[in-house]
Design an enzyme around this catalytic site. Structure first.
Site, PDB file in Angstrom:
ATOM      1  N   GLY A   1       0.770  -1.226   0.107  1.00 44.31           N
ATOM      2  CA  GLY A   1       0.314   0.191   0.105  1.00 44.31           C
ATOM      3  C   GLY A   1       0.850   1.255   0.010  1.00 44.31           C
TER       4      GLY A   1
ATOM      5  N   ARG B   1     -14.222 -21.093  -4.141  1.00 43.68           N
ATOM      6  CA  ARG B   1     -14.909 -22.264  -4.594  1.00 43.68           C
ATOM      7  C   ARG B   1     -15.628 -22.171  -6.207  1.00 43.68           C
ATOM      8  NH1 ARG B   1     -19.712 -21.041  -0.339  1.00 43.68           N
ATOM      9  NH2 ARG B   1     -18.993 -19.047  -0.948  1.00 43.68           N
TER      10      ARG B   1
ATOM     11  N   LEU C   1     -10.403  -6.820 -12.789  1.00 45.70           N
ATOM     12  CA  LEU C   1     -11.904  -6.363 -12.759  1.00 45.70           C
ATOM     13  C   LEU C   1     -12.523  -6.760 -14.011  1.00 45.70           C
ATOM     14  CD1 LEU C   1     -11.828  -2.706 -11.284  1.00 45.70           C
ATOM     15  CD2 LEU C   1     -12.114  -4.854 -10.187  1.00 45.70           C
TER      16      LEU C   1
ATOM     17  N   HIS D   1       0.549   0.580 -12.905  1.00 46.96           N
ATOM     18  CA  HIS D   1       1.555  -0.454 -13.533  1.00 46.96           C
ATOM     19  C   HIS D   1       2.892  -0.078 -13.593  1.00 46.96           C
ATOM     20  CE1 HIS D   1       1.693  -4.237 -15.282  1.00 46.96           C
ATOM     21  NE2 HIS D   1       2.801  -3.967 -16.020  1.00 46.96           N
TER      22      HIS D   1
ATOM     23  N   ASP E   1      -9.841  -0.772 -18.749  1.00 47.53           N
ATOM     24  CA  ASP E   1     -10.857  -1.416 -19.993  1.00 47.53           C
ATOM     25  C   ASP E   1     -11.167  -2.786 -19.545  1.00 47.53           C
ATOM     26  OD1 ASP E   1      -9.184  -2.537 -21.157  1.00 47.53           O
ATOM     27  OD2 ASP E   1      -9.077  -0.997 -23.123  1.00 47.53           O
ATOM     28  N   GLU E   2     -11.880  -3.545 -20.608  1.00 43.07           N
ATOM     29  CA  GLU E   2     -12.176  -4.960 -20.629  1.00 43.07           C
ATOM     30  C   GLU E   2     -10.998  -5.926 -20.569  1.00 43.07           C
ATOM     31  OE1 GLU E   2     -14.872  -6.600 -19.989  1.00 43.07           O
ATOM     32  OE2 GLU E   2     -16.422  -5.298 -19.985  1.00 43.07           O
ATOM     33  N   GLY E   3      -9.772  -5.352 -21.253  1.00 49.76           N
ATOM     34  CA  GLY E   3      -8.531  -6.238 -21.370  1.00 49.76           C
ATOM     35  C   GLY E   3      -7.759  -6.059 -19.891  1.00 49.76           C
TER      36      GLY E   3
ATOM     37  N   HIS F   1       9.048   2.469  -7.847  1.00 51.20           N
ATOM     38  CA  HIS F   1       8.073   2.945  -6.662  1.00 51.20           C
ATOM     39  C   HIS F   1       7.858   4.625  -6.317  1.00 51.20           C
ATOM     40  CE1 HIS F   1       6.684  -0.966  -4.907  1.00 51.20           C
ATOM     41  NE2 HIS F   1       5.775  -0.304  -4.894  1.00 51.20           N
TER      42      HIS F   1
HETATM   43  C1  GAR Z   1       3.149  -1.373  -7.429  1.00 54.76           C
HETATM   44  O1  GAR Z   1       4.585  -1.344  -8.054  1.00 54.76           O
HETATM   45  C2  GAR Z   1       2.207  -1.370  -8.710  1.00 54.76           C
HETATM   46  O2  GAR Z   1       2.383  -0.964  -9.758  1.00 54.76           O
HETATM   47  C3  GAR Z   1       1.972  -2.901  -8.890  1.00 54.76           C
HETATM   48  O3  GAR Z   1       1.969  -3.435  -7.541  1.00 54.76           O
HETATM   49  C4  GAR Z   1       2.783  -2.698  -6.686  1.00 54.76           C
HETATM   50  C5  GAR Z   1       2.061  -2.401  -5.566  1.00 54.76           C
HETATM   51  O4  GAR Z   1       2.828  -1.547  -4.479  1.00 54.76           O
HETATM   52  N1  GAR Z   1       0.673  -3.191  -9.362  1.00 54.76           N
HETATM   53  C6  GAR Z   1       0.679  -4.048 -10.413  1.00 54.76           C
HETATM   54  O5  GAR Z   1       1.765  -4.777 -11.062  1.00 54.76           O
HETATM   55  C7  GAR Z   1      -0.552  -4.494 -11.164  1.00 54.76           C
HETATM   56  N2  GAR Z   1      -0.526  -4.843 -12.380  1.00 54.76           N
HETATM   57  P1  GAR Z   1       2.279  -0.728  -3.063  1.00 54.76           P
HETATM   58  O6  GAR Z   1       1.282  -1.999  -2.850  1.00 54.76           O
HETATM   59  O7  GAR Z   1       3.384  -0.314  -2.431  1.00 54.76           O
HETATM   60  O8  GAR Z   1       1.522   0.237  -3.811  1.00 54.76           O
END
Ligand code: GAR
Length: 216
Positions: free
Chosen positions: A11, A75, A111, A127, A164-166, A194
């Site tokens: 988080g 389940r 989602l 991402h 989106d849907e992808g 990060h």
């Molecule tokens: C982040 O690097 C985020 O970009 C990645 O998870 C990490 C969460 O870090 N998300 C993905 O890979 C989604 N495809 P955090 O819990 O410290 O924010």
């Protein structure tokens, strides 16, 4: 303007949003101007995790934000069915908390279905790569950085995009780029990305607040 923030782990991106809200970054005219029209200010209404006990939920509680958990139903054996079921429950939470914007801040479930349509243009995801590179099913967290290093990429970074849907295919809102250093490991690259993510997620959320804010 209510945010529902979806999380799965540590988080740190959620923390960046919490800190930004406190600093007035989601207020109408920038820092310090939110008090005049609080209904137009972005605020984290609730945080929802797809895993119990993750540190992101502690961060939410510490900040006095409602912390919810909706885990995938094991389940349901078909991945698609499981994703749609979880998505339906998240949509219920979004409606209940009157979310205007859903922010995937390190959320590792996919989602699907009605939530994508009902919240079209109002769900953003962060991402840890320069999409469209190193995205798609199975590409998340450290797996992304491992693939970037294995391919000998000279740069990497992060992307905030509409959902989106992808999987990782929606319109790109912003990207931040950093060089990949010869001595980088998965850990050092992840750490530097990060730092960029924390800037990017706040900028993107602030831009969405400005875009979605109802006219005077
Ligand atoms: C982040 O690097 C985020 O970009 C990645 O998870 C990490 C969460 O870090 N998300 C993905 O890979 C989604 N495809 P955090 O819990 O410290 O924010």
């Amino acid at each position: 303007m209510n945010f529902l923030v979806l999380v799965s782990g540590n988080g740190s991106n959620l923390q960046a949003l919490i800190d930004a809200e406190r600093a007035g970054r989601f207020a109408p005219l920038g820092a310090g101007n939110g008090a005049a029209s609080p209904e137009k200010e972005g605020r984290i209404a609730a945080v929802l995790s797809d895993r119990a006990g993750v540190f992101a939920l502690e961060r939410a509680k510490t900040a006095g934000i409602p912390a919810l958990t909706e885990e995938p139903d094991r389940r349901l054996v078909q991945p698609g069915e499981r994703q749609r079921d979880l998505s339906r429950r998240i949509l219920c939470a979004a409606r209940e908390w009157k979310a205007d914007l859903i922010i995937l801040a390190g959320f590792l479930s996919i989602l699907r279905g009605e939530i994508i349509r009902e919240y079209e243009g109002r769900i953003i995801n962060i991402h840890p790569s320069l999409l469209p590179k190193y995205g798609g099913p199975g590409m998340y967290g450290d797996r992304v950085h491992r693939a970037v290093l294995a391919a000998g990429e000279k740069e990497s970074g992060c992307t905030v995009h509409l959902v989106d849907e992808g999987t990782d295919t929606g319109s790109i809102l912003l990207q931040r780029t950093i060089p990949v250093l010869a001595e980088d490991t998965v850990e050092t690259l992840a750490e530097r990305i990060h730092q960029e993510e924390h800037v990017a997620i706040v900028e993107a959320a602030a831009a969405m607040v400005a875009k979605l804010r109802k006219p005077e």
